[in-house]
Each structure stands twice: as C-alpha cells, then as structure tokens.
Design an enzyme around this catalytic site. Structure first.
Site, PDB file in Angstrom:
ATOM      1  N   THR A  85      44.315  87.917  13.834  1.00  0.00           N
ATOM      2  CA  THR A  85      45.509  86.789  14.353  1.00  0.00           C
ATOM      3  C   THR A  85      46.820  87.528  14.396  1.00  0.00           C
ATOM      4  O   THR A  85      47.164  88.424  13.458  1.00  0.00           O
ATOM      5  CB  THR A  85      45.531  85.484  13.803  1.00  0.00           C
ATOM      6  OG1 THR A  85      46.156  84.502  14.452  1.00  0.00           O
ATOM      7  CG2 THR A  85      46.044  85.507  12.432  1.00  0.00           C
TER       8      THR A  85
ATOM      9  N   CYS B 275      46.173  72.444  34.205  1.00  0.00           N
ATOM     10  CA  CYS B 275      45.104  73.342  33.742  1.00  0.00           C
ATOM     11  C   CYS B 275      43.837  72.550  34.109  1.00  0.00           C
ATOM     12  O   CYS B 275      42.729  73.223  34.510  1.00  0.00           O
ATOM     13  CB  CYS B 275      45.236  73.789  32.494  1.00  0.00           C
ATOM     14  SG  CYS B 275      46.402  74.988  32.137  1.00  0.00           S
TER      15      CYS B 275
END
Length: 384
Positions: free
Chosen positions: A197, A355
């Site tokens: 990450t 979205c």
C-alpha cells in the site's frame, strides 16, 4: 422547458449557449429548472458557460460552490452518459488534459504516492463510517447479496475461489487497502498474505489485523519495488492508479513475483473507449493521476507475460455499491460535518453519485481477469 426570458439569476435564457444546452439536455430527458429529481436547478449565473468551456471540471466545481442543485445526481449522470452527450461537446480545456495524459507519465514512483496522501489518508474513521464492516473500498458482488456487508464478503470469497487458494499458500496483494482481502483469505482459506500500500493510514490500520494473530504483512511501498515470489497474486481496485505508460511494467512485476504454476487475479474498473482522457474533476479532487484502462490495453500489456484464463464483467454491481456507500455517508455526515465542511460534503456527494450513474449507464465497467503464466493444462474452470 423554461420560457425564453430572463430568470431569477439574471442571465438571458435566450442566449445561444443556454438554448444549445437546453436542447442537448432534452435529448437525455433532463430539464433546466425542471421539477423532477434528476433535473438541474440553476442557483447562480455562469454554470452553463463553465460546463461548456471546462467540461465536468467546470460542472463539478460549480456544484461544489452551490451554483446548481439536483436531488438525484446519480439519475442525472445516468441520463447524461446513456445519451452520450459528453461525446458531442468538446470543452476547450480538455485539450490540455489530453496532451498531459499522452505526453507525461503521471504515475511515476514519486507521483504514485499522491493518491494515498490525498484520498486514502482522509482518515480511517471516515471510511469506517462509509464502508462495510470489513472496510472494503471496491465493488461488491451482489449476485445473492442483500446488504453491503454480504456483497463485500461475497466478492472476497469469489476472488479466493477464483484463485483456488489452499492452506499454506503465500499471496501477494498489490494495493491491499485496509487489508480486507488478506484478512478474509487468511482466516477462511489458511493462506499467508503480504500487502502493498502507498497509504500510511491503511498501513497503520493493518497493524490491527496483525495483532489479531492473522498471518498478514503490510508493506508501505510502491509495487515496482517488490521482488519476492508468491503462489498467488491479487490486485483489487489498484490498477486504476497505474497509468497506461506503466501497464507493461505492472504486468512485468506481477510476472516476476508469480511462481510458474501460480494464478494472478486483476480486479479493475475499465472504460469503453481508449481515446478518452481522465475526467479532470475526478483527477483534481478525488483520484489524482488516475486512469482507466480499456480491455484491449490490458491484454496488450499482458501479452507474452500472461495467458488470460477468464474475464468477468460485473460493473453494474458497482452502481449498487456506490449508492450503498452514499447512503452510509449521508447517515454519518453529522459526525464529520465540522471536520470537513460543506464544500467537502458536496464534493463527496458528487463523486459517489456521478460514478454510480456512470456504471448504471454502462459507460464504465468492473472487470476481473484471471491470468496464468503459461496457460492452465486442461483449462481454467470458470467461477461465478
């Protein structure tokens, strides 16, 4: 449609730009100052000119400023995109974004950390309020699910089954988020996981999983710096941050880190057309340096490195996932109102609902590709 006279915000509705936009929106069954949930309510002058000259960047910023309203942004954007109105307008500022996308590598190792700092590091408490209990920030799988928690668990299990996980395997998760996949796979399938990450907040949150005794490891590093080999590799919702200039390198890294008999599952949002640029509003306010691939670009990047065993499109499920996130966001907004403010609220509402409308219109998709290095002898058994 409104009458052609001056309205309450003091600009001439008979202007050519206003008539042009009104006629265009009518083709998508949208009205200016109409009364339906998806109609646009103008609150200030300049909205139309800003949208025409600056595209979604202008439209989004004017919404953030409170210059216009729509009760159901998801339905508004569904209609806009289903009617493909965006392809009929070529805002001048998009030329800049097109050239920048083609000429610059905006996802270099240095720039790759920007999205972690700007988006994923907003705060674990904020995302915990919006997401499901496992903190999964990717599309759920709603085939047999009724709740967001069920949909996310079903997606995690679907991935585990597609990867044919077995106890003792070591799995690399490229872009591991808060570790929901690693926690689920370790607990239910007996595997060891390493997650990569670029978000400090996510890496710190991941320490909680380690304290529970789960065999997972978080590495705060760029994917390009990974060299260890694994039985399986998964990347869930990270490829959107890779950028087309780095697609081949991403696939090369995955190939390098995967054992010869391993499987690699790539879960990514994708788009229909390769000649479209990154949405400038999303790029500026939500996901800096992001870029959606086409299926053709994905397979081209994987050529000679992987055999594509399976492709699964369940993008319509992202519509339902985003609307579930929006419901949670609205329900918990009072907790974060003083911290983030009204402009952030409108930005986040615009992000989630626009979205959702894009997935509903099938303008963008969610693909899961299962790949092997040499092709599975006897073929791959499709999991759904």
């Amino acid at each position: 449609m409104p009458t052609l006279e001056k309205n309450h915000v003091g600009f001439d509705e008979a202007s050519s730009s206003h008539r042009f936009v009104a006629d265009l929106l009518n083709q998508a069954d949208i009205q200016l100052d109409g009364h339906r949930p998806w109609d646009i309510q103008l609150k200030a002058p300049g909205v139309i000119d800003s949208a025409l000259s600056r595209g979604n960047l202008g439209l989004g910023e004017s919404y953030m400023n409170g210059d216009w309203e729509a009760e159901r942004l998801d339905e508004l954007f569904y209609r806009l995109m289903r009617a493909q109105l965006g392809q009929r307008i070529k805002p001048t500022q998009l030329v800049y974004y097109s050239l920048r996308s083609r000429l610059l590598n905006r996802q270099t190792v240095k720039r790759a950390w920007e999205v972690g700092e700007k988006h994923y590091d907003l705060g674990n408490d904020f995302y915990a309020a919006m997401l499901d209990q496992s903190m999964t920030y990717t599309c759920g799988y709603w085939k047999d699910a009724q709740t967001l928690d069920e949909a996310q668990e079903a997606k995690l299990d679907l991935i585990c089954r597609k990867l044919e996980l077995k106890p003792g395997m070591r799995v690399l998760d490229i872009g591991c988020g808060w570790g929901s996949f690693m926690a689920y796979a370790a607990e239910h399938y007996g595997v060891e996981c390493v997650g990569l990450t670029i978000s400090k907040e996510q890496a710190e949150f991941g320490q909680r999983l380690i304290k529970k005794g789960l065999p997972v490891e978080f590495r705060l590093q760029d994917y390009r710096n990974e060299h260890e080999r694994f039985d399986r590799i998964v990347s869930i919702g990270m490829f959107e941050h890779v950028g087309h200039k780095n697609y081949r390198e991403f696939m090369t890294v995955a190939n390098r880190c995967l054992k010869d008999d391993g499987l690699f599952l790539l879960h990514t949002i994708g788009k229909n057309l390769s000649n479209t640029v990154t949405d400038p509003w999303i790029d500026k306010y939500i996901f800096p340096n992001g870029e959606l691939p086409t299926l053709g670009l994905l397979t081209e990047a994987a050529e000679a490195l992987f055999v594509v065993e399976d492709v699964h499109n369940f993008g319509a499920d992202y519509d339902r996932t985003l609307m579930a996130w929006h419901k949670n966001f609205e329900a918990h907004w009072a907790t974060f109102k003083d911290q983030y403010g009204e402009r952030f609220y409108r930005m986040w509402r615009y992000y989630l609902q626009s979205c959702a409308g894009a997935f509903r219109a099938r303008e963008i998709h969610l693909w899961q590709l299962v790949m092997s290095k040499q092709g599975m002898l006897g073929g791959y058994r499709r999991i759904s």
